[in-house]
Design a protein around this motif. Structure first.
Motif, PDB file in Angstrom:
ATOM      1  N   VAL A 100      33.029  46.439  40.141  1.00 58.88           N
ATOM      2  CA  VAL A 100      33.100  46.596  38.682  1.00 58.88           C
ATOM      3  C   VAL A 100      32.401  45.434  37.981  1.00 58.88           C
ATOM      4  O   VAL A 100      31.599  45.646  37.060  1.00 58.88           O
ATOM      5  CB  VAL A 100      34.566  46.740  38.218  1.00 58.88           C
ATOM      6  N   ALA A 101      32.661  44.211  38.420  1.00 58.49           N
ATOM      7  CA  ALA A 101      32.013  43.049  37.803  1.00 58.49           C
ATOM      8  C   ALA A 101      30.514  43.058  38.060  1.00 58.49           C
ATOM      9  O   ALA A 101      29.720  42.705  37.176  1.00 58.49           O
ATOM     10  CB  ALA A 101      32.635  41.764  38.330  1.00 58.49           C
ATOM     11  N   VAL A 103      28.526  45.721  38.553  1.00 58.65           N
ATOM     12  CA  VAL A 103      27.890  46.753  37.734  1.00 58.65           C
ATOM     13  C   VAL A 103      27.830  46.308  36.277  1.00 58.65           C
ATOM     14  O   VAL A 103      26.816  46.500  35.596  1.00 58.65           O
ATOM     15  CB  VAL A 103      28.638  48.103  37.891  1.00 58.65           C
ATOM     16  N   TRP A 104      28.897  45.661  35.790  1.00 62.47           N
ATOM     17  CA  TRP A 104      28.871  45.145  34.416  1.00 62.47           C
ATOM     18  C   TRP A 104      27.772  44.101  34.266  1.00 62.47           C
ATOM     19  O   TRP A 104      27.030  44.116  33.282  1.00 62.47           O
ATOM     20  CB  TRP A 104      30.217  44.521  34.059  1.00 62.47           C
ATOM     21  N   TYR A 105      27.642  43.194  35.235  1.00 67.01           N
ATOM     22  CA  TYR A 105      26.629  42.139  35.151  1.00 67.01           C
ATOM     23  C   TYR A 105      25.224  42.725  35.138  1.00 67.01           C
ATOM     24  O   TYR A 105      24.372  42.300  34.356  1.00 67.01           O
ATOM     25  CB  TYR A 105      26.783  41.156  36.317  1.00 67.01           C
ATOM     26  N   ARG A 107      24.297  45.715  34.176  1.00 68.40           N
ATOM     27  CA  ARG A 107      24.042  46.427  32.904  1.00 68.40           C
ATOM     28  C   ARG A 107      23.912  45.470  31.731  1.00 68.40           C
ATOM     29  O   ARG A 107      23.185  45.740  30.780  1.00 68.40           O
ATOM     30  CB  ARG A 107      25.129  47.449  32.649  1.00 68.40           C
ATOM     31  N   ALA A 108      24.623  44.342  31.754  1.00 63.62           N
ATOM     32  CA  ALA A 108      24.630  43.448  30.600  1.00 63.62           C
ATOM     33  C   ALA A 108      23.573  42.347  30.677  1.00 63.62           C
ATOM     34  O   ALA A 108      23.028  41.952  29.654  1.00 63.62           O
ATOM     35  CB  ALA A 108      26.012  42.805  30.465  1.00 63.62           C
ATOM     36  N   LYS A 109      23.266  41.853  31.862  1.00 64.55           N
ATOM     37  CA  LYS A 109      22.464  40.641  31.971  1.00 64.55           C
ATOM     38  C   LYS A 109      21.082  40.829  32.594  1.00 64.55           C
ATOM     39  O   LYS A 109      20.277  39.913  32.555  1.00 64.55           O
ATOM     40  CB  LYS A 109      23.205  39.586  32.789  1.00 64.55           C
TER      41      LYS A 109
END
Length: 113
Positions: A100-101, A103-105, A107-109
């Motif tokens: 989860v972390a 995939v978030w990274y 998509r965001a960074k």
């Protein structure tokens, strides 16, 4: 019993796959990146994307290693079933948090500004 060998093989495979990604190469290993058009690929920082994916795979490798250790504890040590259950639970939670972390990274960074 008997699950420690496949878990160890998966852990080793993910570790081997994470090495070129951590070096910033191996974008062909990133699912979905190869199917993008060149204009869509230009929106991503390829080196950062590879490193983020490599970190995710390294976390998956560590989680599978913990699961293999739990399987060995459960199979070959008497009275360590409770510890093996907690180790399995910790490995599954770590695996979910890692993905989860990660995939978030990505998509965001990993977008180029």
């Amino acid at each position: 019993m008997g699950s420690e060998v496949p878990l160890s093989i998966f852990a080793l495979a993910f570790l081997v796959l994470s090495i070129p990604l951590l070096a910033g190469r191996g974008s062909w290993l990133v699912a979905g990146y190869n199917t993008m058009t060149p204009s869509q690929r230009a929106q991503y920082d390829e080196r950062k994307l590879c490193r983020a994916t490599g970190c995710m795979l390294l976390g998956v490798s560590i989680a599978f290693s913990l699961m293999a250790c739990a399987a060995v504890l459960e199979a070959y040590s008497t009275g360590a079933c409770g510890l093996a259950d907690w180790l399995n639970l910790f490995a599954v939670v770590a695996l979910i948090v890692d993905v989860v972390a990660g995939v978030w990274y990505v998509r965001a960074k990993c977008f180029r500004s």
